[in-house]
Design a protein around this motif. Structure first.
Motif, mmCIF file in Angstrom:
data_model
loop_
_atom_site.group_PDB
_atom_site.id
_atom_site.type_symbol
_atom_site.label_atom_id
_atom_site.label_comp_id
_atom_site.label_asym_id
_atom_site.label_seq_id
_atom_site.Cartn_x
_atom_site.Cartn_y
_atom_site.Cartn_z
ATOM 1 N N SER A 1 60.145 -49.722 7.159
ATOM 2 C CA SER A 1 60.743 -50.609 6.159
ATOM 3 C C SER A 1 60.923 -49.853 4.835
ATOM 4 C CB SER A 1 59.816 -51.802 5.946
ATOM 5 O OG SER A 1 59.993 -52.327 4.665
ATOM 6 N N ALA A 2 61.976 -50.215 4.119
ATOM 7 C CA ALA A 2 62.217 -49.606 2.796
ATOM 8 C C ALA A 2 61.009 -49.825 1.883
ATOM 9 C CB ALA A 2 63.478 -50.196 2.176
ATOM 10 N N ASP A 3 60.231 -50.894 2.141
ATOM 11 C CA ASP A 3 59.046 -51.172 1.299
ATOM 12 C C ASP A 3 58.028 -50.038 1.367
ATOM 13 O OD1 ASP A 3 60.256 -53.544 0.903
ATOM 14 O OD2 ASP A 3 58.949 -54.694 2.262
ATOM 15 N N ASP A 4 58.059 -49.283 2.464
ATOM 16 C CA ASP A 4 57.064 -48.217 2.625
ATOM 17 C C ASP A 4 57.575 -46.843 2.202
ATOM 18 O OD1 ASP A 4 55.131 -49.973 3.579
ATOM 19 O OD2 ASP A 4 56.123 -50.008 5.537
ATOM 20 N N VAL A 5 58.783 -46.816 1.654
ATOM 21 C CA VAL A 5 59.313 -45.529 1.166
ATOM 22 C C VAL A 5 58.997 -45.439 -0.324
ATOM 23 C CG1 VAL A 5 61.374 -44.111 0.816
ATOM 24 C CG2 VAL A 5 61.148 -45.501 2.896
ATOM 25 N N ILE A 6 58.168 -44.444 -0.674
ATOM 26 C CA ILE A 6 57.731 -44.382 -2.083
ATOM 27 C C ILE A 6 58.597 -43.460 -2.943
ATOM 28 C CG2 ILE A 6 55.323 -44.985 -1.611
ATOM 29 C CD1 ILE A 6 54.689 -41.935 -1.865
ATOM 30 N N GLY A 7 59.302 -42.525 -2.313
ATOM 31 C CA GLY A 7 60.064 -41.593 -3.157
ATOM 32 C C GLY A 7 61.175 -40.889 -2.403
ATOM 33 N N GLN B 1 51.037 -44.357 -6.234
ATOM 34 C CA GLN B 1 51.909 -45.001 -5.235
ATOM 35 C C GLN B 1 51.633 -44.477 -3.831
ATOM 36 O OE1 GLN B 1 54.172 -47.423 -6.001
ATOM 37 N NE2 GLN B 1 53.253 -47.237 -8.041
ATOM 38 N N GLY B 2 50.674 -43.544 -3.697
ATOM 39 C CA GLY B 2 50.387 -42.976 -2.373
ATOM 40 C C GLY B 2 50.967 -41.584 -2.214
ATOM 41 N N GLY B 3 51.564 -41.025 -3.296
ATOM 42 C CA GLY B 3 52.134 -39.673 -3.240
ATOM 43 C C GLY B 3 51.151 -38.644 -3.772
ATOM 44 N N TYR B 4 51.683 -37.624 -4.449
ATOM 45 C CA TYR B 4 50.824 -36.536 -4.931
ATOM 46 C C TYR B 4 51.017 -36.322 -6.426
ATOM 47 C CZ TYR B 4 50.196 -35.495 -0.026
ATOM 48 O OH TYR B 4 49.884 -35.599 1.301
ATOM 49 N N GLU B 5 49.976 -35.726 -7.013
ATOM 50 C CA GLU B 5 50.034 -35.467 -8.440
ATOM 51 C C GLU B 5 50.897 -34.245 -8.740
ATOM 52 O OE1 GLU B 5 46.302 -36.687 -10.029
ATOM 53 O OE2 GLU B 5 46.459 -34.992 -11.460
ATOM 54 N N MET C 1 58.888 -33.755 -0.266
ATOM 55 C CA MET C 1 57.637 -33.472 -0.976
ATOM 56 C C MET C 1 57.807 -33.722 -2.479
ATOM 57 S SD MET C 1 56.699 -30.089 1.252
ATOM 58 C CE MET C 1 55.567 -29.384 0.120
ATOM 59 N N PHE C 2 58.920 -33.254 -3.028
ATOM 60 C CA PHE C 2 59.176 -33.518 -4.453
ATOM 61 C C PHE C 2 59.346 -35.028 -4.700
ATOM 62 C CE2 PHE C 2 59.936 -28.936 -4.776
ATOM 63 C CZ PHE C 2 59.380 -28.659 -6.024
ATOM 64 N N GLY C 3 59.913 -35.723 -3.712
ATOM 65 C CA GLY C 3 60.036 -37.186 -3.815
ATOM 66 C C GLY C 3 58.663 -37.838 -3.888
ATOM 67 N N SER C 4 57.716 -37.299 -3.103
ATOM 68 C CA SER C 4 56.380 -37.909 -3.108
ATOM 69 C C SER C 4 55.629 -37.572 -4.402
ATOM 70 C CB SER C 4 55.589 -37.487 -1.864
ATOM 71 O OG SER C 4 55.236 -36.139 -1.947
ATOM 72 N N VAL C 5 55.970 -36.439 -5.008
ATOM 73 C CA VAL C 5 55.370 -36.104 -6.315
ATOM 74 C C VAL C 5 55.975 -37.008 -7.401
ATOM 75 C CG1 VAL C 5 55.052 -34.289 -8.060
ATOM 76 C CG2 VAL C 5 54.863 -33.725 -5.625
ATOM 77 N N ALA C 6 57.290 -37.276 -7.278
ATOM 78 C CA ALA C 6 57.933 -38.174 -8.257
ATOM 79 C C ALA C 6 57.300 -39.565 -8.193
ATOM 80 C CB ALA C 6 59.434 -38.244 -7.980
ATOM 81 N N ALA C 7 56.910 -39.991 -6.979
ATOM 82 C CA ALA C 7 56.288 -41.315 -6.831
ATOM 83 C C ALA C 7 54.902 -41.331 -7.467
ATOM 84 C CB ALA C 7 56.190 -41.656 -5.345
ATOM 85 N N GLY C 8 54.197 -40.196 -7.347
ATOM 86 C CA GLY C 8 52.869 -40.084 -7.972
ATOM 87 C C GLY C 8 51.750 -40.572 -7.081
ATOM 88 N N LYS C 9 50.543 -40.179 -7.463
ATOM 89 C CA LYS C 9 49.347 -40.449 -6.649
ATOM 90 C C LYS C 9 49.088 -41.945 -6.494
ATOM 91 C CE LYS C 9 44.904 -38.326 -6.018
ATOM 92 N NZ LYS C 9 43.820 -37.606 -6.605
#
Ligand SMILES: Nc1ncnc2c1ncn2[C@@H]1O[C@H](COP(=O)(O)OP(=O)(O)O)[C@@H](O)[C@H]1O
Ligand SMILES: O=C(CO)[C@@H](O)[C@@H](O)COP(=O)(O)O
Length: 564
Positions: free
Chosen positions: A81-87, A491-495, A481-489
């Motif tokens: 689901s789009a709800d689970d896409v963080i970045g 939101q479940g991503g990375y710092e 990976m850069f998308g998950s950094v943009a989302a941030g820790k």
């Protein structure tokens, strides 16, 4: 709840999306969309406007199609689901630029400019600004401009300023009309978020921008052409945003078009080659990554800024924060294999490939693989699309030497592959000679994935072990990976991108190890290659340029209908 990020790699011929599990780096779905207009190097979409030699354009509508097609497809394939896409992150070929109006609309998408070549996207391999690049280099050298040192001594015709100057020279009306001239990567982020934020990677490597010094001086631009004095304020911007940061969030309008939620984090854009480095897990100096596809880019991290002749550039924080990022490259790798398969292979080979259900590259590779090193007696120069590093000259062309009536297509195919390996060895040796260590070699991209004979040849020519990316879509993974950094820790991503690389990036267990017997013969062949390289590439014999000139004159006469 499992969280996902999406990365999209905008390549030369297609856009590729991957949906990645953030906690592991596992790619759960991918989707490819070929560009509807492909690479336009002969005609505009109107079918009547012919392009001159050395042009290569794209249509920006194709990029939006990639978003609209691939994002819903990966979500659907993985039942996520789009709800689970963080970045979301994207990477692009570069320098790939377009003129836009003040609403962000590409000029080529306005009816009145649809038949104007200069209103389109100039793709990275658009080489028609060589004249501007030559003059720029001459003037910069005379003025002792220190920026030249950061770009291996020369600015390539592929980069931003020669391309902008070509627009100004040949289509001043388009130049005037353009509110801004932007990298296609930044334009796509602009479409997604409503914010135009130029990324530091393309600005640094392609637009002569430096984190401490900014762009070259107004005085320099004026010395090129008085009309360029204020080019930075008028067509670019000195506001440049660091890779690894968040660009913004997906707008409501865009969310409806691509099937993601409004508010999803979007990373600052990046370049296809550079974004791949953390995706193979490289975060320290000395490890050179070859991104092998249509062209090859070589990216290497270093501790210090060194002057390395003929490289594309060295940019502080250009790849990863806190490090110098070096880039070198070869303008045609897969591209010249493709040219060969399309123009020089007999119908019987195509038939055999078809009957056996393999493609023509696989057939030629299979045949070439049974040849001993040196057996064919031929050698080639890999300049079918000019030489990017270390000669920085788009006017150089291809060369094959040693062919006889007995030469077979697979021998030429292998010689072309070997030529690209020698070209890479020239680059590696140049780095080493100028104090930038190359201790390990990594590879990714379509070719690293598809052609194991070629990777073995590279290991033998370079006399080094080669590690291969574990992902078949490395740039897209890097973007995710850069998308998950943009989302941030939170939101479940990375710092940081370093944290993301440690978990999400990596290489396969299998490596290519150099074979001593082959390497010894390749040493001899490489010596011959170097002689040809210097002879044809460093001015001893400018036959390639003279032939180009004769060709240009001849075409002018032909098109002008002049009959002697
Ligand atoms: N088996 C193969 N061996 C060598 N080259 C190949 C093979 N299959 C495809 N190619 C070349 O790879 C290039 C495409 O590379 P790819 O990485 O998929 O795309 P891009 O460069 O657009 O990112 C084409 O130029 C094609 O000629
Ligand atoms: O030049 C760069 C990056 O700096 C590349 O975008 C360019 O060579 C095109 O890459 P591909 O061959 O399409 O992977």
């Amino acid at each position: 709840m499992t969280k996902f990020a999406i990365g999209i790699d905008f390549g030369t011929q297609s856009g590729r999306a991957v949906l990645v599990e953030v906690s592991s780096g596992k790619e759960v779905a991918s989707s490819v969309k070929e560009y509807t207009h492909g690479v336009m190097d002969e005609w505009l979409p109107d079918g009547i406007t012919r392009l001159e030699d050395d042009w290569a354009l794209q249509h920006p509508a194709d990029y939006l199609e990639v978003l609209q097609v691939t994002i819903p497809e990966v979500l659907q394939k993985a039942e996520v689901s789009a709800d689970d896409v963080i970045g979301l992150g994207i990477d692009f070929t570069a320098c790939t630029i377009l003129p836009i109006d003040k609403h962000g609309q590409p000029l080529c998408m306005l009816d009145e400019y649809a038949s104007h070549p200069h209103s389109y996207v100039k793709l990275w391999k658009h080489h028609a600004a060589q004249e501007e690049a030559n003059i720029l280099n001459e003037i910069a050298e005379k003025r002792g401009e220190s920026f030249l040192n950061r770009y291996g001594g020369k600015i390539s015709s592929e980069w931003m300023i020669p391309k902008i100057w070509q627009i100004l020279n040949e289509a001043p009306d388009i130049y005037e009309l353009a509110d801004q001239i932007v990298e296609a990567s930044d334009w796509v982020i602009y479409q997604l978020t409503g914010e135009l934020k130029r990324n530091s990677c393309t600005a640094g490597y392609k637009a002569i921008w430096n984190k401490k010094l900014g762009y070259p001086s107004k005085d320099f631009f004026k010395s090129l052409d008085p009309r360029l004095e204020n080019v930075v304020e008028e067509k670019l911007s000195d506001k440049v945003y660091s890779i690894g940061k968040k660009a913004g969030e997906i707008t409501l309008n865009m969310a409806n078009l691509i099937g993601l939620n409004p508010g999803t984090a979007v990373a600052i854009a990046n370049v296809d080659a550079h974004v791949s480095v953390p995706a193979v897990g490289i975060t320290e100096p000395g490890k050179l990554l070859m991104i092998m596809g249509t062209s090859t880019c070589h990216i290497l991290l270093g501790e210090e800024e060194r002057v390395v002749p003929g490289i594309c550039g060295v940019v502080e924080d250009g790849v990863l924060p806190g490090l110098m990022g070096y880039e070198a490259g070869q303008s045609c790798v897969g591209d010249h294999f493709e040219w060969f398969t399309e123009n020089c292979v007999p119908a019987s080979y195509h038939l055999e490939a078809e009957e056996r259900g393999i493609n023509i590259h696989q057939l030629l590779t299979e045949k070439a693989n049974s040849l001993a090193v040196g057996e064919s007696g031929i050698i080639a120069l890999d300049w079918w699309n000019g030489n990017r590093s270390t000669l920085v000259d788009a006017d150089l062309t291809g060369l094959l030497i040693g062919a006889t009536l007995l030469t077979k297509p697979e021998e030429i195919y292998r010689a072309l592959i070997e030529a690209t390996a020698y070209g890479t060895r020239m680059i590696v040796e140049t780095f080493r000679t100028h104090g930038v260590p190359v201790n390990d070699i990594y590879a990714c991209g379509g070719i690293a994935e598809k052609n194991s004979m070629m990777m073995q040849i590279y290991a033998d020519v370079l006399k080094m072990e080669i590690r291969i990316s574990s992902s078949s879509q490395t740039p897209a993974l890097g973007s995710a990976m850069f998308g998950s950094v943009a989302a941030g820790k939170e939101q479940g991503g990375y710092e940081t991108i370093f944290d993301a690389a440690a978990v999400m990036g990596g290489v396969k267990d299998q490596t290519y190890v150099s074979n001593k017997k082959n390497a010894d013969v390749y040493d001899q062949l490489f010596e011959e290659y170097q002689k040809l390289y210097d002879y044809f590439g460093r001015g001893q014999n400018n036959i390639m340029k003279r032939l180009k000139k004769i060709k240009k004159d001849s075409l002018q006469v032909k098109d002008g209908g002049v009959v002697c």
